[in-house]
Design a protein around this motif. Structure first.
Motif, PDB file in Angstrom:
ATOM      1  N   GLU A 145      63.177 -15.111  26.861  1.00 16.58           N
ATOM      2  CA  GLU A 145      64.434 -14.870  26.150  1.00 16.58           C
ATOM      3  C   GLU A 145      65.353 -14.053  27.032  1.00 16.58           C
ATOM      4  OE1 GLU A 145      63.778 -13.147  22.353  1.00 16.58           O
ATOM      5  OE2 GLU A 145      62.261 -14.590  21.796  1.00 16.58           O
ATOM      6  N   ALA A 146      66.567 -14.028  26.678  1.00 12.14           N
ATOM      7  CA  ALA A 146      67.533 -13.246  27.444  1.00 12.14           C
ATOM      8  C   ALA A 146      67.193 -11.769  27.311  1.00 12.14           C
ATOM      9  CB  ALA A 146      68.945 -13.499  26.918  1.00 12.14           C
ATOM     10  N   ALA A 147      67.252 -11.064  28.406  1.00  7.47           N
ATOM     11  CA  ALA A 147      66.914  -9.652  28.415  1.00  7.47           C
ATOM     12  C   ALA A 147      67.933  -8.876  27.589  1.00  7.47           C
ATOM     13  CB  ALA A 147      66.899  -9.116  29.842  1.00  7.47           C
ATOM     14  N   VAL A 148      67.423  -8.022  26.704  1.00  5.07           N
ATOM     15  CA  VAL A 148      68.291  -7.216  25.862  1.00  5.07           C
ATOM     16  C   VAL A 148      68.617  -5.945  26.621  1.00  5.07           C
ATOM     17  CG1 VAL A 148      68.492  -6.008  23.670  1.00  5.07           C
ATOM     18  CG2 VAL A 148      67.244  -8.169  23.782  1.00  5.07           C
ATOM     19  N   THR A 149      69.869  -5.704  26.838  1.00  6.76           N
ATOM     20  CA  THR A 149      70.274  -4.493  27.547  1.00  6.76           C
ATOM     21  C   THR A 149      70.551  -3.403  26.531  1.00  6.76           C
ATOM     22  OG1 THR A 149      72.573  -5.184  27.512  1.00  6.76           O
ATOM     23  CG2 THR A 149      71.289  -5.801  29.442  1.00  6.76           C
ATOM     24  N   GLU A 150      70.197  -2.215  26.893  1.00 11.70           N
ATOM     25  CA  GLU A 150      70.404  -1.094  25.996  1.00 11.70           C
ATOM     26  C   GLU A 150      71.860  -0.654  26.094  1.00 11.70           C
ATOM     27  OE1 GLU A 150      68.941   3.482  25.657  1.00 11.70           O
ATOM     28  OE2 GLU A 150      67.463   1.983  26.243  1.00 11.70           O
ATOM     29  N   ILE A 151      72.449  -0.487  24.956  1.00  9.65           N
ATOM     30  CA  ILE A 151      73.863  -0.099  24.907  1.00  9.65           C
ATOM     31  C   ILE A 151      73.932   1.402  24.690  1.00  9.65           C
ATOM     32  CG2 ILE A 151      76.028  -0.371  23.662  1.00  9.65           C
ATOM     33  CD1 ILE A 151      75.074  -3.155  22.874  1.00  9.65           C
ATOM     34  N   THR A 152      74.640   2.076  25.575  1.00 16.22           N
ATOM     35  CA  THR A 152      74.790   3.518  25.438  1.00 16.22           C
ATOM     36  C   THR A 152      76.126   3.785  24.745  1.00 16.22           C
ATOM     37  OG1 THR A 152      75.837   3.658  27.600  1.00 16.22           O
ATOM     38  CG2 THR A 152      73.452   4.006  27.510  1.00 16.22           C
ATOM     39  N   PRO A 153      76.127   4.706  23.807  1.00 19.41           N
ATOM     40  CA  PRO A 153      77.389   5.011  23.122  1.00 19.41           C
ATOM     41  C   PRO A 153      78.352   5.704  24.094  1.00 19.41           C
ATOM     42  CG  PRO A 153      75.671   6.512  22.411  1.00 19.41           C
ATOM     43  CD  PRO A 153      75.021   5.491  23.281  1.00 19.41           C
ATOM     44  N   PRO A 154      79.631   5.479  23.951  1.00 16.80           N
ATOM     45  CA  PRO A 154      80.600   6.117  24.852  1.00 16.80           C
ATOM     46  C   PRO A 154      80.643   7.624  24.597  1.00 16.80           C
ATOM     47  CG  PRO A 154      81.727   4.989  23.076  1.00 16.80           C
ATOM     48  CD  PRO A 154      80.288   4.632  22.960  1.00 16.80           C
ATOM     49  N   ARG A 155      80.934   8.344  25.657  1.00 18.14           N
ATOM     50  CA  ARG A 155      81.015   9.794  25.553  1.00 18.14           C
ATOM     51  C   ARG A 155      82.453  10.189  25.242  1.00 18.14           C
ATOM     52  NH1 ARG A 155      77.311  12.151  30.447  1.00 18.14           N
ATOM     53  NH2 ARG A 155      75.458  10.969  29.894  1.00 18.14           N
ATOM     54  N   PHE A 156      82.595  11.038  24.255  1.00 18.57           N
ATOM     55  CA  PHE A 156      83.910  11.523  23.865  1.00 18.57           C
ATOM     56  C   PHE A 156      84.025  12.990  24.235  1.00 18.57           C
ATOM     57  CE2 PHE A 156      83.155   8.094  20.781  1.00 18.57           C
ATOM     58  CZ  PHE A 156      84.265   7.303  21.071  1.00 18.57           C
ATOM     59  N   ILE A 157      85.173  13.350  24.725  1.00 15.15           N
ATOM     60  CA  ILE A 157      85.444  14.748  25.024  1.00 15.15           C
ATOM     61  C   ILE A 157      86.126  15.328  23.798  1.00 15.15           C
ATOM     62  CG2 ILE A 157      86.688  16.332  26.519  1.00 15.15           C
ATOM     63  CD1 ILE A 157      86.505  14.163  28.699  1.00 15.15           C
ATOM     64  N   HIS A 158      85.495  16.357  23.233  1.00 12.50           N
ATOM     65  CA  HIS A 158      86.040  16.943  22.011  1.00 12.50           C
ATOM     66  C   HIS A 158      87.004  18.059  22.387  1.00 12.50           C
ATOM     67  CE1 HIS A 158      83.349  14.657  19.500  1.00 12.50           C
ATOM     68  NE2 HIS A 158      82.336  15.003  20.302  1.00 12.50           N
ATOM     69  N   ARG A 159      88.294  17.796  22.110  1.00 12.73           N
ATOM     70  CA  ARG A 159      89.325  18.801  22.316  1.00 12.73           C
ATOM     71  C   ARG A 159      90.096  18.940  21.017  1.00 12.73           C
ATOM     72  NH1 ARG A 159      92.588  16.555  27.084  1.00 12.73           N
ATOM     73  NH2 ARG A 159      90.943  15.087  27.506  1.00 12.73           N
ATOM     74  N   PRO A 160      90.597  20.120  20.745  1.00 14.03           N
ATOM     75  CA  PRO A 160      91.416  20.243  19.532  1.00 14.03           C
ATOM     76  C   PRO A 160      92.713  19.426  19.697  1.00 14.03           C
ATOM     77  CG  PRO A 160      91.477  22.271  20.800  1.00 14.03           C
ATOM     78  CD  PRO A 160      90.450  21.379  21.443  1.00 14.03           C
ATOM     79  N   VAL A 161      93.129  18.830  18.618  1.00 11.42           N
ATOM     80  CA  VAL A 161      94.332  17.996  18.655  1.00 11.42           C
ATOM     81  C   VAL A 161      95.560  18.865  18.832  1.00 11.42           C
ATOM     82  CG1 VAL A 161      95.712  16.348  17.347  1.00 11.42           C
ATOM     83  CG2 VAL A 161      93.233  16.248  17.239  1.00 11.42           C
ATOM     84  N   ALA A 162      95.648  19.934  18.091  1.00  7.08           N
ATOM     85  CA  ALA A 162      96.783  20.842  18.202  1.00  7.08           C
ATOM     86  C   ALA A 162      96.236  22.250  18.435  1.00  7.08           C
ATOM     87  CB  ALA A 162      97.616  20.800  16.930  1.00  7.08           C
ATOM     88  N   SER A 163      96.900  22.980  19.314  1.00  9.20           N
ATOM     89  CA  SER A 163      96.409  24.316  19.642  1.00  9.20           C
ATOM     90  C   SER A 163      96.884  25.359  18.647  1.00  9.20           C
ATOM     91  CB  SER A 163      96.860  24.696  21.055  1.00  9.20           C
ATOM     92  OG  SER A 163      98.268  24.726  21.102  1.00  9.20           O
ATOM     93  N   HIS A 164      97.860  25.043  17.825  1.00 15.33           N
ATOM     94  CA  HIS A 164      98.369  26.026  16.868  1.00 15.33           C
ATOM     95  C   HIS A 164      97.801  25.726  15.484  1.00 15.33           C
ATOM     96  CE1 HIS A 164     101.101  22.904  15.488  1.00 15.33           C
ATOM     97  NE2 HIS A 164     101.362  22.660  16.748  1.00 15.33           N
ATOM     98  N   GLY A 165      98.058  26.601  14.552  1.00 17.60           N
ATOM     99  CA  GLY A 165      97.515  26.474  13.203  1.00 17.60           C
ATOM    100  C   GLY A 165      98.258  25.418  12.393  1.00 17.60           C
ATOM    101  N   PRO A 166      97.936  25.365  11.123  1.00 16.39           N
ATOM    102  CA  PRO A 166      98.586  24.367  10.266  1.00 16.39           C
ATOM    103  C   PRO A 166     100.080  24.676  10.114  1.00 16.39           C
ATOM    104  CG  PRO A 166      97.268  25.884   8.952  1.00 16.39           C
ATOM    105  CD  PRO A 166      96.974  26.175  10.392  1.00 16.39           C
ATOM    106  N   PRO A 167     100.883  23.679   9.791  1.00 18.43           N
ATOM    107  CA  PRO A 167     102.328  23.910   9.680  1.00 18.43           C
ATOM    108  C   PRO A 167     102.653  24.773   8.467  1.00 18.43           C
ATOM    109  CG  PRO A 167     101.777  21.705   8.945  1.00 18.43           C
ATOM    110  CD  PRO A 167     100.526  22.294   9.523  1.00 18.43           C
ATOM    111  N   LYS A 168     103.773  25.458   8.555  1.00 17.44           N
ATOM    112  CA  LYS A 168     104.233  26.312   7.463  1.00 17.44           C
ATOM    113  C   LYS A 168     104.940  25.432   6.434  1.00 17.44           C
ATOM    114  CE  LYS A 168     103.337  30.241   9.613  1.00 17.44           C
ATOM    115  NZ  LYS A 168     102.161  29.907  10.365  1.00 17.44           N
ATOM    116  N   LEU A 169     104.598  25.603   5.177  1.00 19.61           N
ATOM    117  CA  LEU A 169     105.208  24.825   4.104  1.00 19.61           C
ATOM    118  C   LEU A 169     106.277  25.653   3.412  1.00 19.61           C
ATOM    119  CD1 LEU A 169     101.998  23.281   2.498  1.00 19.61           C
ATOM    120  CD2 LEU A 169     103.524  22.243   4.160  1.00 19.61           C
ATOM    121  N   LEU A 170     107.413  25.034   3.136  1.00 23.44           N
ATOM    122  CA  LEU A 170     108.462  25.684   2.365  1.00 23.44           C
ATOM    123  C   LEU A 170     108.332  25.183   0.930  1.00 23.44           C
ATOM    124  CD1 LEU A 170     111.435  25.311   4.849  1.00 23.44           C
ATOM    125  CD2 LEU A 170     110.022  27.313   4.421  1.00 23.44           C
TER     126      LEU A 170
END
Length: 181
Positions: A34-59
């Motif tokens: 049979e066709a050889a089954v290749t092992e699939i490795t999950p992609p690596r994600f770099i975890h960075r914060p999306v925004a460096s500041h806090g939540p927005p101020k609500l009026l």
């Protein structure tokens, strides 16, 4: 049969294709390679914060649409400093009414009342290359060319089976009445 040469070429091709299909089915049933089954490795994600500041101020200084009360100013939020400091806390500006432009009230437009129109046919003048339409406007017959006007009705185009007319700025297509009278 007209094309025996084509038959001699296509018959071996069809047999070869079916042979390959049966060979694959046979090898799969026997447990062949049979066709050889290749092992699939999950992609690596770099975890960075999306925004460096806090939540927005609500009026939150708008009127509650369900209670119909006055504006309640939110709690003061800001930098805490000494009591006699000029910058003690940030308070929201007093609520102002929003001045959106107001649309004029809708004025009902009276509907256009068309007179009774019947398209009875057309006459072709081959010498002058013109066409004349025969129309019945309020049961009165009229012969009109393209661009002519009668009783406020302007004839714009003449076709074999219909005419295009304009009345009080509105366009309408009148189809030829083929029923006998």
């Amino acid at each position: 049969m007209k094309n025996k040469r084509l038959l001699y070429v296509l018959l071996p091709a069809v047999l070869a294709i079916w042979g390959l299909i049966f060979q694959r089915l046979w090898s799969a049933a026997e447990g062949g390679p049979e066709a050889a089954v290749t092992e699939i490795t999950p992609p690596r994600f770099i975890h960075r914060p999306v925004a460096s500041h806090g939540p927005p101020k609500l009026l939150l200084n708008y009127v509650d649409p369900f209670k119909g009360g006055k504006i309640n100013p939110p709690l003061s939020v800001g930098v805490a400093g000494p009591v006699n400091s000029p910058i003690r806390a940030a308070t929201p500006a007093p609520g102002r009414a929003l001045n959106f432009p107001v649309a004029a009230p809708a004025v009902p437009v009276p509907p256009v009342v068309w007179p009774s129109l019947k398209y009875m046919g057309s006459i072709n003048n081959t010498r002058q290359n013109t066409r004349i339409a025969l129309l019945a406007i309020d049961e009165k017959e009229a012969m009109l060319k393209a661009g002519d006007e009668r009783q406020g009705i302007v004839l714009t185009k003449i076709f074999r089976d219909s005419v295009l007319v304009v009345f009080q700025g509105k366009k309408k297509t009148i189809i030829r009445n083929l029923s006998p009278q």
